[in-house]
Scaffold this motif. Structure first.
Motif, short mmCIF file in Angstrom:
data_model
loop_
_atom_site.label_atom_id
_atom_site.label_comp_id
_atom_site.label_asym_id
_atom_site.label_seq_id
_atom_site.Cartn_x
_atom_site.Cartn_y
_atom_site.Cartn_z
N ASP A 1 51.62 29.56 54.98
CA ASP A 1 51.24 29.90 56.36
C ASP A 1 52.37 30.56 57.14
OD1 ASP A 1 52.87 27.71 56.41
OD2 ASP A 1 51.68 26.56 57.86
N TRP A 2 53.37 31.10 56.43
CA TRP A 2 54.54 31.65 57.11
C TRP A 2 54.21 32.93 57.86
CZ3 TRP A 2 58.89 29.35 58.22
CH2 TRP A 2 59.96 30.12 58.72
N GLU A 3 54.71 33.05 59.10
CA GLU A 3 54.55 34.26 59.90
C GLU A 3 55.91 34.94 60.02
OE1 GLU A 3 53.25 35.74 64.40
OE2 GLU A 3 53.29 33.59 63.91
N TRP A 4 55.98 36.22 59.64
CA TRP A 4 57.24 36.94 59.66
C TRP A 4 57.51 37.49 61.05
CZ3 TRP A 4 60.25 35.98 55.73
CH2 TRP A 4 59.67 35.60 54.52
N THR A 5 58.53 36.97 61.71
CA THR A 5 58.90 37.38 63.06
C THR A 5 60.42 37.50 63.16
OG1 THR A 5 59.09 35.11 63.90
CG2 THR A 5 56.90 36.17 64.03
N GLN A 6 60.88 38.15 64.23
CA GLN A 6 62.30 38.20 64.55
C GLN A 6 62.47 38.09 66.07
OE1 GLN A 6 63.87 41.80 62.42
NE2 GLN A 6 64.98 40.27 61.22
N SER A 7 63.64 37.61 66.48
CA SER A 7 63.92 37.44 67.90
C SER A 7 65.22 38.13 68.27
CB SER A 7 64.02 35.96 68.26
OG SER A 7 62.78 35.30 68.04
N PHE A 8 65.19 38.91 69.36
CA PHE A 8 66.37 39.60 69.88
C PHE A 8 66.42 39.41 71.39
CE2 PHE A 8 65.31 41.70 65.96
CZ PHE A 8 66.52 42.09 65.39
N ASP A 9 67.54 38.92 71.87
CA ASP A 9 67.74 38.74 73.32
C ASP A 9 66.59 37.99 73.99
OD1 ASP A 9 70.16 40.19 73.20
OD2 ASP A 9 69.08 42.09 73.36
N GLY A 10 66.10 36.96 73.31
CA GLY A 10 65.05 36.14 73.89
C GLY A 10 63.66 36.69 73.72
N ASN A 11 63.53 37.87 73.12
CA ASN A 11 62.21 38.48 72.90
C ASN A 11 61.80 38.31 71.44
OD1 ASN A 11 61.97 39.55 75.59
ND2 ASN A 11 63.44 41.14 74.98
N LYS A 12 60.57 37.91 71.23
CA LYS A 12 60.07 37.69 69.88
C LYS A 12 59.20 38.86 69.44
CE LYS A 12 57.85 34.09 67.04
NZ LYS A 12 57.24 32.73 67.06
N TYR A 13 59.39 39.30 68.20
CA TYR A 13 58.67 40.44 67.65
C TYR A 13 57.93 40.01 66.39
CZ TYR A 13 61.80 43.02 70.75
OH TYR A 13 62.49 43.48 71.85
N ASP A 14 56.74 40.57 66.21
CA ASP A 14 55.95 40.23 65.03
C ASP A 14 55.43 41.51 64.38
OD1 ASP A 14 53.91 41.08 66.72
OD2 ASP A 14 53.16 39.05 67.12
N GLY B 1 66.10 35.14 62.95
CA GLY B 1 64.95 34.25 62.89
C GLY B 1 63.92 34.61 61.83
N TYR B 2 64.22 35.60 61.00
CA TYR B 2 63.27 36.04 59.97
C TYR B 2 62.95 34.91 59.00
CZ TYR B 2 61.22 39.59 56.79
OH TYR B 2 60.38 40.34 56.00
N TRP B 3 63.97 34.10 58.69
CA TRP B 3 63.80 33.00 57.72
C TRP B 3 63.55 31.66 58.42
CZ3 TRP B 3 63.79 36.23 53.87
CH2 TRP B 3 64.70 37.28 53.83
N GLY B 4 63.40 31.71 59.73
CA GLY B 4 63.27 30.47 60.50
C GLY B 4 64.52 30.25 61.33
N PRO B 5 64.77 29.03 61.78
CA PRO B 5 65.95 28.75 62.60
C PRO B 5 67.23 29.12 61.86
CG PRO B 5 65.00 26.70 61.79
CD PRO B 5 64.02 27.78 61.48
N GLY B 6 68.25 29.54 62.61
CA GLY B 6 69.50 29.93 62.01
C GLY B 6 70.08 28.84 61.14
N ILE C 1 65.68 50.64 60.19
CA ILE C 1 66.71 50.46 59.16
C ILE C 1 66.97 48.98 58.92
CG2 ILE C 1 67.86 52.69 59.49
CD1 ILE C 1 69.93 51.19 61.27
N SER C 2 65.97 48.15 59.12
CA SER C 2 66.14 46.70 59.05
C SER C 2 66.76 46.26 57.73
CB SER C 2 64.79 46.01 59.22
OG SER C 2 64.89 44.63 58.92
N SER C 3 67.77 45.41 57.83
CA SER C 3 68.37 44.85 56.62
C SER C 3 67.50 43.76 56.02
CB SER C 3 69.78 44.31 56.91
OG SER C 3 69.76 43.37 57.96
N GLN C 4 66.54 43.25 56.77
CA GLN C 4 65.66 42.21 56.24
C GLN C 4 64.45 42.76 55.51
OE1 GLN C 4 67.11 41.65 59.53
NE2 GLN C 4 68.57 40.55 58.24
N PHE C 5 63.84 43.85 55.99
CA PHE C 5 62.58 44.28 55.36
C PHE C 5 62.47 45.77 55.05
CE2 PHE C 5 61.87 43.55 59.95
CZ PHE C 5 61.54 44.82 60.40
N VAL C 6 63.50 46.57 55.34
CA VAL C 6 63.48 47.99 54.97
C VAL C 6 64.52 48.28 53.88
CG1 VAL C 6 63.91 50.36 55.75
CG2 VAL C 6 62.57 48.80 57.16
#
Length: 332
Positions: free
Chosen positions: A199-212, A242-247, A140-145
């Motif tokens: 060259d942008w890579e779409w990632t997100q970070s939660f509780d120190g874990n990075k997801y791609d 972190g979807y758009w880069g640093p907060g 249900i992501s607010s960024q990409f769903v």
């Protein structure tokens, strides 16, 4: 079923319509691909269902009464983490009190409303528990769903026709309104994909874990050729994990945060909101980059203040409708 909902549906030519997303252009249908939906001129409310990937998503359409029966502006509404329906029960066809309030505001200003339910069609009641943590919350992501839901509602509105063959909604006068998680979805929906670095890579970070992408993070949809006129953002978050880069509060945000909307946004910000700091930083960042945004800060209230019935709540609604009237070319 509520008596009101049954009564309204007795008036309808359209009860349920299934619309499939095109597989091209990141699943975003073009105006040409989206089918026409024919509605009786007596229709006031109806729920349609749209197919988005594997999910059937409800959209509650409200048509104002006593304003004529064609050539309306429209607003797509994205609900917050509590969901769209009263008591979390979509089978009644009764929206939450907040959505009912906004439906009345739209009626009073001769605006068609399209209230999008991003949760129930995905078997989610509220954004709570596991739905706040990755990777479960990617569903249900607010960024990409959820932006897919908003963009589909946009195309549906463009293709609504009355049974006399005339369009119901002015295609260039459709705006977006979002609350909390829905406001975050609004920001993502209005992201200008033309500005994404090659060259942008779409990632997100939660509780120190990075997801791609291997974890389920998806790129945003390509922005529509004829998109939303703008939006109203109520007390949402602006970090994007972190979807758009640093907060936006990060010292490197001006250079490394890529967020930029393609249409103007009014930010409605409570002084005591727990998401206020990063949104104020985002507003400052966008203003520094020359992006057309506007904001109001409401003193003494916190997250969710729209529903509190306070003076600040009423002032915010007045500011929102005035902004929408300008965006949607509504004249008195």
């Amino acid at each position: 079923m509520s008596k009101l909902f049954i009564k309204l549906n007795l008036l309808l030519v359209l009860s349920v319509c299934f619309i499939s997303c095109s597989e091209d252009n990141d699943g975003l249908p073009s105006v040409a691909d989206a089918p026409e939906i024919i509605m009786a001129q007596s229709t006031l409310d109806t729920i349609i269902y749209v197919q988005i990937q594997q999910d059937k998503i409800p959209i509650y359409l409200s048509i104002p009464e006593g304003c004529g029966n064609e050539n309306y502006p429209a607003v797509v509404v994205m609900h917050g983490s509590g969901g769209m329906w009263s008591n979390d029960d979509p089978t009644t066809g009764k929206m939450s009190s907040q959505n009912r309030d906004w439906r009345e505001i739209f009626d009073d200003n001769c605006i068609v409303g399209a209230f999008v339910d991003s949760y129930s069609g995905r078997n989610v009641k509220e954004r709570s528990g596991k739905w706040t943590d990755a990777p479960d919350n990617f569903r249900i992501s607010s960024q990409f769903v959820r932006p897919k839901d908003a963009n589909m509602a946009l195309e549906v509105l463009k293709n609504l026709k009355l049974d006399n063959g005339k369009p119901l909604v002015r295609p260039n006068d459709i705006a977006l309104l979002g609350f909390s998680d829905g406001a975050s979805a609004l920001a993502a929906t209005l992201y200008d994909t033309d500005s994404t670095p090659a060259d942008w890579e779409w990632t997100q970070s939660f509780d120190g874990n990075k997801y791609d992408a291997s974890s389920g993070v998806q790129p945003p949809q390509t922005k529509p050729e004829n998109g939303f006129a703008g939006g109203v953002f109520y007390y949402g978050g602006s970090s994007g994990y972190g979807y758009w880069g640093p907060g936006p509060c990060n010292e490197n945000a001006f250079v490394n945060n890529i967020y930029r909307p393609y249409a103007p946004i009014l930010y409605q910000i409570p002084s005591k909101g727990y998401l206020t700091e990063n949104t104020l930083c985002m507003v400052d960042l966008l203003e520094e980059k020359g992006v057309p945004v506007k904001h109001h800060i409401y003193e003494g209230v916190g997250h969710g203040f729209d529903t509190e019935g306070k003076d600040q709540s009423e002032m915010a609604r007045k500011n929102a409708i005035n902004w929408l009237k300008t965006l949607l070319h509504i004249t008195e």
